[in-house]
Every structure is written in C-alpha cells, then in structure tokens.
Design an enzyme around this catalytic site. Structure first.
Site, short mmCIF file in Angstrom:
data_model
loop_
_atom_site.label_atom_id
_atom_site.label_comp_id
_atom_site.label_asym_id
_atom_site.label_seq_id
_atom_site.Cartn_x
_atom_site.Cartn_y
_atom_site.Cartn_z
CG ASN A 94 -3.01 -15.87 -16.83
OD1 ASN A 94 -2.54 -15.01 -16.09
ND2 ASN A 94 -3.89 -16.77 -16.40
N GLY A 154 -0.06 -20.42 -14.98
CA GLY A 154 1.12 -20.47 -14.12
C GLY A 154 0.82 -21.17 -12.81
CB ILE A 155 1.65 -24.05 -11.15
CG1 ILE A 155 2.90 -24.59 -11.87
CG2 ILE A 155 0.39 -24.46 -11.89
CD1 ILE A 155 3.03 -26.11 -11.81
CG ASP A 176 6.54 -20.58 -3.79
OD1 ASP A 176 6.75 -20.66 -5.01
OD2 ASP A 176 5.92 -19.62 -3.27
N GLY A 218 -8.73 -16.56 -11.22
CA GLY A 218 -7.71 -15.59 -10.85
C GLY A 218 -7.51 -14.49 -11.88
N GLY A 255 2.87 -7.66 -9.90
CA GLY A 255 3.38 -7.82 -8.54
C GLY A 255 2.50 -8.82 -7.81
CE1 TYR A 276 4.93 -18.29 -10.47
CE2 TYR A 276 6.23 -16.34 -9.98
CZ TYR A 276 5.04 -16.92 -10.37
OH TYR A 276 3.96 -16.13 -10.67
#
Ligand code: CAA
Length: 240
Positions: A82, A84-85, A88, A13, A178, A147
């Site tokens: 950087n 990150g997970i 949600d 990513g 974004g 998050y």
C-alpha cells in the site's frame, strides 16, 4: 485464521484502515511506515497493532524487516503493498529525483516485498497479495507521469505475478482506488480537487474504509479463485 499480514504504509490513511480491517478479521497485523514516528506511535497505542519502521523502497531495509517479522511473529502470508507517495508536477517541472522517489516507493516496494515473502508463501502453499494501484494508473492524470507510470506498472506486475503464484495457492490482485479522503488527496489544490469531485458520479471522495473492505475481501482464506484481477473502487469515476 491467525495468519501474519504485512501492510506497508499501514499506520496512516488508507493503510491504517486496511490494518484495522485485517486485525478485525483475526490476522496478526504488522503495519510498516517510513517517516512519521508520531502518527505510528499513536496508531500503535490506539489499535495494539505492531508497527515497524523501514523504507519499503529500499531492498536491503525490506530484507532486514521481513527477517525480523518472521522471527517475531512468523512468516508473512498476507502482503498488502500500500505504501505510496506523490511528487506531482508537469513533465516540464518534474525532476529526476521526483521520478525516482515515486517509482522506488510505489513500484519498487512491490518487487522488494513480493520477492522477499514469496518463498515462504510457496512453502505454505498459501499466500494473499494485494497491490494498491490507482485510478491514475488506469486513466493517467495531468501532472503525474511518475505516479501514473508506477501505478500502471503495479497493475502489470499484479497480472504477471498472479500467473506465477497460482499453482502454489498464492493469489495476487490489485485494487485501484479513486480519490479517497486522505492527506495525499487533500494536498491537491482545492480548485483542482473540486473539478475532480465534480466528475465522480457518486458525488464524493471515497473513504479509506471503502478500500479496506476490498482488501479484506481479496485476502480472505476462501478467496482462492480470484487472482490477477483489479478491483476498481472509485465511485464510478472511471469504468474500466
Ligand atoms: N488538463 C489540461 N490542462 C491542465 C490540467 C488538466 N487536467 N491541469 C492544469 N492544466 C493546465 C493549466 O490550465 C495551465 O494552463 P495555462 O498555463 O495555459 O494556464 C497549465 O496546465 C499549468 O497548470 P498549473 O499552473 O496548475 O501547473 P503546475 O505545474 O503549477 O501544477 C499540477 C500542475 C501539480 C499537476 C497541479 O495542477 C495539481 O496538483 N494537479 C492535481 C494532480 C492530481 O490529481 N494528483 C493526484 C494526487 S492524489 C493521488 O494521486 C491518489 C490517487 O491515487 C488518486
């Protein structure tokens, strides 16, 4: 200059693109990852970048990894937090495990790795730290209390540490991406994602490259007067 740079979550990513850009800038890059061995192997073969498997949210694992990197290639002078997970879900559905996982990986990792590399940066009288925040840490996002809290925490962490690092030549900045075209964003339900894209003035998702160029800028040796700042790279979705 061939300084050592560690990029957490640096094999896939946005992180993979950051690793590539820093290598192109002449850095000795180490890209960490936590789980996907296959992707890391393919990335290492394709780029020649050193990869290291450890959980950035686990302090002891970070301690071991930082010591190994120091012994193998030298002290870390450029750190890109950087990793990150997402987990949600609306607060009603969110479990304590989802909360802890996101806080530990996204925010705890910044503490762990800054804490473990800061001393070497102080000794070198040089350091570049870039923490990857998020538009959702600036503006909030439905279904992301974990998050948004972690990413918002990153922005506060950055401003506090910038004040501590300045007199040692260590700059600490954040980037607030974004919605970028990665696996993480592609996991958002398509109808929800379409509504989000409709609100981006540029009319598209970001590319990992858009973020990586920002990191290269903020980690340049010359960039010693830029600290405590947040660079928003979001196609105009949130102007802050
Ligand atoms: N605002 C207000 N109401 C909303 C809403 C919103 N943005 N989104 C959903 N709702 C409402 C729904 O309309 C629904 O209402 P009704 O029950 O009255 O119909 C209610 O909330 C529940 O919605 P869902 O059934 O969709 O709830 P869910 O629990 O199944 O899913 C969700 C919720 C997980 C948050 C899902 O909507 C989702 O995945 N949203 C996207 C979250 C997101 O943007 N994540 C970003 C991931 S990428 C990233 O994080 C990288 C980065 O840094 C940018």
């Amino acid at each position: 200059m061939s300084r050592v740079a560690l990029v957490t979550g640096g094999t896939r990513g946005i992180g993979a693109e950051i690793s590539r850009h820093l290598k192109a800038a002449g850095r000795i890059v180490v890209a960490s990852y936590a789980g996907n061995d296959e992707a890391a192997k393919a990335f290492a073969e394709e780029t020649g970048i050193l990869v290291k498997k450890f959980d950035a949210g686990d302090f002891e694992a970070c301690k071991t990894a930082v010591a190994e990197i120091h012994a193998e290639v030298g002290p870390i002078e450029i750190l890109v937090n950087n990793a990150g997970i997402t987990r949600d879900g609306t607060l009603a559905k969110m479990t304590r495990e989802w909360w802890d996982a996101v806080i530990d990986t996204n925010l705890g990792s910044c503490f762990n790795l800054c804490k473990l590399t800061f001393e070497d940066m102080r000794a070198a009288k040089f350091g570049r730290i870039v923490n990857i925040g998020s538009i959702n840490g600036q503006a909030g996002q439905y279904g992301q209390v974990n998050y948004a809290a972690a990413k918002s925490g990153i922005h506060g962490f950055t401003k506090a540490l910038a004040q501590e690092g300045a007199r040692f030549g260590i700059t600490v900045n954040a980037i607030a991406p974004g919605y970028v075209d990665t696996d993480m964003v592609r996991a958002v339900p398509p109808d929800v994602l379409q509504k989000i894209i409709a609100k981006i003035p540029m009319g598209r998702l970001g590319h990992a490259d858009d973020i990586a160029r920002g990191v290269a800028f903020l980690t340049a040796d010359e960039g010693d007067f830029i600290t405590g700042s947040t660079l928003s790279i979001n196609g105009g979705q949130h102007m802050y």
